[in-house]
Design an enzyme around this catalytic site. Sequence first.
Site, mmCIF file in Angstrom:
data_model
loop_
_atom_site.group_PDB
_atom_site.id
_atom_site.type_symbol
_atom_site.label_atom_id
_atom_site.label_comp_id
_atom_site.label_asym_id
_atom_site.label_seq_id
_atom_site.Cartn_x
_atom_site.Cartn_y
_atom_site.Cartn_z
ATOM 1 N N HIS A 124 0.815 -1.220 0.000
ATOM 2 C CA HIS A 124 0.000 0.000 0.000
ATOM 3 C C HIS A 124 0.846 1.268 0.000
ATOM 4 O O HIS A 124 0.339 2.356 -0.281
ATOM 5 C CB HIS A 124 -0.984 -0.003 1.180
ATOM 6 N N ASP A 154 0.275 -7.667 1.604
ATOM 7 C CA ASP A 154 0.706 -6.272 1.703
ATOM 8 C C ASP A 154 2.233 -6.135 1.738
ATOM 9 O O ASP A 154 2.786 -5.387 2.533
ATOM 10 C CB ASP A 154 0.099 -5.600 2.940
ATOM 11 N N SER A 229 4.743 2.751 7.890
ATOM 12 C CA SER A 229 4.392 1.574 7.088
ATOM 13 C C SER A 229 5.561 1.154 6.201
ATOM 14 O O SER A 229 6.139 1.980 5.493
ATOM 15 C CB SER A 229 3.176 1.872 6.210
#
Length: 462
Positions: A124, A154, A229
């Site tokens: 993402h 992911d 992230s």
Amino acid sequence: MKKIIGTLGIAFLGGIIALLGYKTLVEEPQVIVEKQTEPTIETVKANYTPTVVNATSTPTDFTEAADKTVHAVVHVKNTSIRTQQNPWAELFYGSGSGTRKYEQVGTGSGVIISPDGYIVTNNHVIEGANDIEITLNNQKKLKATLIGADENNDIALLKVEADFELPNLPFGNSDYVNVGEWVLAVGNPYNLTSTVTAGIVSAKGRDLTGNKNIDAFIQTDAAVNPGNSGGALVNTRGELIGINTAISSRTGSFIGYSFAVPSNIAKKVVDDLLEFGSVQEAILGINIDVEATDIAGVKIKAVSDESGAKKAGLKEGDIITKINNVKITKFSDLKGQLTAKRPGEFVNVTVDRDGEELVKAVRLTKLVELPISKVLQTEFEDITKEDKRKFKINAGAKIKRTQNLAFKQFEVGEGYILTEVNGKKITSAKEAVNILDKTYGSGKTLYLVMISPSGQLERFRY
């Protein structure tokens, strides 16, 4: 009288002389030896084991682990081109006048995993990017190329070219991570480079609703915020044990818990992307009894034909309690272990069968995405050798599951074999889906020939 006293005196004197003679001539002298002895202690088994606290077993100084990590964690900047439509401009100024293109920039973190420039991050973080740029801890900027990505887990893999060896982190074994263990989260929240936070592992095998197929998060209380992230979760030895992925928050900022994809899963995804270009998902070949929630383990509802589980002797009703030496208490534990494995690998599956513990060596097989007819909302699979023998057919496509209301009305469902569509013989599940969607999509009527699970030949017009 005098005579008597004289006689007694002579007798007394004689007795004394006789006694002295015995002591001197007859009796051996006694030797007295002093000896010290240890006291005898009777031991009694205690009914408890005292806890020994070793204050030096876990370091509280994280400087070494932090120093190893910050240089291997990079800032990731992705730029994508977006198109904005203005319907009012289209209406008043003509076609094309309301279209505007603009750049959208997103940021995150990444972890260098090899000296030649491979970087792992979250999917993402770079999804939809037209341009990817990474910034090293020394502020040097490099262009990155997307090697591959896996949306389900992911994870994405990038590559940069540099004329020097890049600092990198070794993968640790996330199976050995313990709840309560100290960990560090390293990333670039709010564009602040090389931020290190500390916490402990709060839980393992965490299943988060709405996160697609990721069912085995490592949960920590190390502070993770937007921009973290794709960053590193490391243990106190500086080994990569997870890729920071998500936070639990209603505000968008850290409020107590964060989640990371375990390193074993991330490494397997990276290896698959490098070797195959896509993720190879391994399965046991079983269906799970989702209603059996009151047991410590995963209960098998059914075993697929010709699967590794079938060949190894697993049976309906078996309760899986371990994969190799890792304890399985819920489905997310099982899913996490299988996600980290490859098709063709063997795993030791420990099961509880009616109170007896058994260990079966199961060869994992590859998950095959079954063709789905969109117009009929039906999933098909190729028929097996057993189907061919049982129904005396050479080919066909078997219904795996269906959401088609008409099929359900006539009790057509799992196990039905489609053999013909509009007079054309069906040779595979893929062919069946192509013909069904193409024919029905053109407005034509479908004439279907099927064999029921009991062997009855049935015809349908759709």
